[in-house]
Design an enzyme around this catalytic site. Structure first.
Site, PDB file in Angstrom:
ATOM      1  N   ARG A  58      35.588  45.359 -33.768  1.00  0.00           N
ATOM      2  CA  ARG A  58      34.330  46.523 -33.137  1.00  0.00           C
ATOM      3  C   ARG A  58      34.813  46.528 -31.662  1.00  0.00           C
ATOM      4  O   ARG A  58      35.239  48.139 -31.081  1.00  0.00           O
ATOM      5  CB  ARG A  58      33.046  45.703 -32.823  1.00  0.00           C
ATOM      6  CG  ARG A  58      32.593  45.457 -34.989  1.00  0.00           C
ATOM      7  CD  ARG A  58      31.234  44.949 -34.711  1.00  0.00           C
ATOM      8  NE  ARG A  58      32.110  43.145 -34.904  1.00  0.00           N
ATOM      9  CZ  ARG A  58      32.040  42.865 -36.228  1.00  0.00           C
ATOM     10  NH1 ARG A  58      31.958  43.301 -36.685  1.00  0.00           N
ATOM     11  NH2 ARG A  58      32.993  42.074 -35.772  1.00  0.00           N
ATOM     12  N   THR A  59      35.132  45.568 -30.485  1.00  0.00           N
ATOM     13  CA  THR A  59      35.537  46.499 -29.069  1.00  0.00           C
ATOM     14  C   THR A  59      36.497  47.152 -29.443  1.00  0.00           C
ATOM     15  O   THR A  59      36.713  48.491 -29.104  1.00  0.00           O
ATOM     16  CB  THR A  59      35.376  45.120 -28.255  1.00  0.00           C
ATOM     17  OG1 THR A  59      34.797  44.559 -28.811  1.00  0.00           O
ATOM     18  CG2 THR A  59      35.675  45.653 -26.950  1.00  0.00           C
ATOM     19  N   LYS A  87      57.419  36.694 -24.939  1.00  0.00           N
ATOM     20  CA  LYS A  87      58.255  36.065 -24.249  1.00  0.00           C
ATOM     21  C   LYS A  87      58.347  35.394 -22.436  1.00  0.00           C
ATOM     22  O   LYS A  87      59.366  35.402 -22.079  1.00  0.00           O
ATOM     23  CB  LYS A  87      59.360  37.270 -23.368  1.00  0.00           C
ATOM     24  CG  LYS A  87      60.451  37.689 -24.917  1.00  0.00           C
ATOM     25  CD  LYS A  87      60.652  39.387 -24.498  1.00  0.00           C
ATOM     26  CE  LYS A  87      60.922  40.311 -26.163  1.00  0.00           C
ATOM     27  NZ  LYS A  87      61.447  41.237 -25.279  1.00  0.00           N
ATOM     28  N   ARG A 108      41.312  42.273 -23.125  1.00  0.00           N
ATOM     29  CA  ARG A 108      40.441  40.792 -23.364  1.00  0.00           C
ATOM     30  C   ARG A 108      41.744  40.040 -23.173  1.00  0.00           C
ATOM     31  O   ARG A 108      42.587  40.308 -24.263  1.00  0.00           O
ATOM     32  CB  ARG A 108      40.037  41.011 -25.169  1.00  0.00           C
ATOM     33  CG  ARG A 108      39.560  40.113 -25.623  1.00  0.00           C
ATOM     34  CD  ARG A 108      39.054  39.951 -27.371  1.00  0.00           C
ATOM     35  NE  ARG A 108      36.998  40.693 -27.294  1.00  0.00           N
ATOM     36  CZ  ARG A 108      36.820  40.982 -28.249  1.00  0.00           C
ATOM     37  NH1 ARG A 108      37.181  40.385 -29.531  1.00  0.00           N
ATOM     38  NH2 ARG A 108      35.910  41.121 -27.512  1.00  0.00           N
ATOM     39  N   HIS A 136      31.437  39.792 -21.044  1.00  0.00           N
ATOM     40  CA  HIS A 136      32.277  41.210 -21.829  1.00  0.00           C
ATOM     41  C   HIS A 136      31.276  42.393 -22.033  1.00  0.00           C
ATOM     42  O   HIS A 136      29.800  42.742 -22.736  1.00  0.00           O
ATOM     43  CB  HIS A 136      31.496  40.478 -23.231  1.00  0.00           C
ATOM     44  CG  HIS A 136      31.805  41.649 -24.449  1.00  0.00           C
ATOM     45  ND1 HIS A 136      33.231  42.521 -24.356  1.00  0.00           N
ATOM     46  CD2 HIS A 136      32.543  41.505 -25.900  1.00  0.00           C
ATOM     47  CE1 HIS A 136      33.066  42.509 -25.476  1.00  0.00           C
ATOM     48  NE2 HIS A 136      32.834  42.216 -26.279  1.00  0.00           N
TER      49      HIS A 136
HETATM   50  C1  NCD Z   1      31.808  39.473 -29.923  1.00  0.00           C
HETATM   51  C2  NCD Z   1      33.160  38.595 -28.304  1.00  0.00           C
HETATM   52  O1  NCD Z   1      34.465  38.892 -28.857  1.00  0.00           O
HETATM   53  O2  NCD Z   1      33.034  38.087 -27.192  1.00  0.00           O
HETATM   54  N1  NCD Z   1      32.520  39.471 -30.290  1.00  0.00           N
HETATM   55  C3  NCD Z   1      32.715  41.059 -30.072  1.00  0.00           C
HETATM   56  O3  NCD Z   1      32.320  42.044 -29.182  1.00  0.00           O
HETATM   57  N2  NCD Z   1      31.654  41.650 -30.465  1.00  0.00           N
HETATM   58  C4  NCD Z   1      31.085  37.653 -29.970  1.00  0.00           C
HETATM   59  C5  NCD Z   1      32.190  36.628 -30.546  1.00  0.00           C
HETATM   60  O4  NCD Z   1      33.486  36.794 -30.631  1.00  0.00           O
HETATM   61  O5  NCD Z   1      31.574  35.550 -31.366  1.00  0.00           O
END
Ligand code: NCD
Length: 272
Positions: A58-59, A87, A108, A136
């Site tokens: 999703r993100t 590497k 991320r 997040h």
């Molecule tokens: C979440 C995350 O990556 O923190 N997912 C997201 O971005 N919607 C939740 C999760 O991974 O549990």
């Protein structure tokens, strides 16, 4: 240039301004934003770098979709094992590199604090898309927006978190924001004792961060929940919300996904 590392990087007023833009983009309610929505050249020549050291559906996709819808382009490193990280390249060198090729970096990573570290060396804005069990913030923005869309306010509501509150970064960012918004929030360690709430925010057990155990929402739990509540989940879900609940009007996780696109468009518009 502004980084978005923690939800506290945004003031209450800035969050409400973002919600105004988001609402306008989603509904096409003002002429200006309806034009922005349909203007595939609004962010022409702008490049977003999606740099993901952990899996994402999703993100990463909603940031890419948001950028594309606004006429910009996207460089994706969705599996760092196919980049120079394999590497042995460190985060700072990767960030500096991507800063030469893009106007904004969505990052991320597995380690809490990485987004801050990246911001210290970055020439372009860093958007924290999850740093280990840290925060997040863009998920929190879409969560708050979904709550406000339902209740028309984010004040005087009761929010209950269920699940992995220790290792779940979405819970960390959202609870930080809720503390500022005068909300009541409860934590429960017993799924059979869910307090009456406006919002139930369920999360996955973060097995990749060493958490164990599991839980599942049953028909009995659901029968105890108020009719006017909403059940949220950042997704991905495992067994905690069975699919039979999806058709319940209180299930709000698909709306969260949809709002994620407009929130991220709103964020990119504000960086123009
Ligand atoms: C979440 C995350 O990556 O923190 N997912 C997201 O971005 N919607 C939740 C999760 O991974 O549990």
């Amino acid at each position: 240039m502004r980084h978005l590392i923690t939800i506290d990087d945004l003031s209450d007023v800035e969050i409400q301004n973002l919600f105004y833009v988001t609402r306008s983009l989603k509904s096409g309610e003002t002429e200006y934003y309806s034009r922005v929505l349909n203007d595939s050249s609004y962010l022409r020549n702008k490049i977003l770098a999606n740099l993901f050291y952990e899996p994402s559906t999703r993100t990463s996709s909603s940031f890419a979709a948001a950028m594309h819808r606004l006429g910009g382009n996207v460089i994706s490193i969705n599996d760092v094992n196919y980049s120079s990280v394999a590497k042995g390249e460190n985060l700072q060198d990767t960030i500096r590199t991507m800063g030469y090729y893009s106007d904004i970096i969505v990052l991320r990573s597995q380690n809490e604090g990485d987004a801050k570290l990246a911001a210290e060396v970055s020439e372009v804005p860093i958007i924290n898309a999850g740093d280990g069990k840290g925060e997040h913030p863009t998920q929190t923005l879409l969560d708050l927006y979904t709550i406000q869309e339902k209740f028309k306010t984010i004040e005087n509501l009761t929010v209950t978190f269920v699940g992995d509150v220790v290792n779940g970064r979405t819970v960390h960012s959202l609870s930080k924001a809720l503390k500022r918004c005068n909300l009541n929030y409860c934590e429960t360690y017993d799924i059979d004792k869910l307090p009456p709430s406006d919002v139930y925010y369920l999360t996955r057990v973060q097995r990749e961060r060493g958490s164990k155990g599991s839980y599942e929402l049953t028909r009995d739990h659901v029968a105890e929940m108020p009719d006017n509540c909403i059940v949220m989940h950042p997704f991905p879900r495992n067994e905690e919300i069975p699919q039979w609940f999806d058709s319940d009007p209180r299930a709000s996780y698909f709306r969260q996904m949809e709002n994620g696109l407009y929130i991220r468009m709103g964020i990119l518009v504000s960086y123009k």
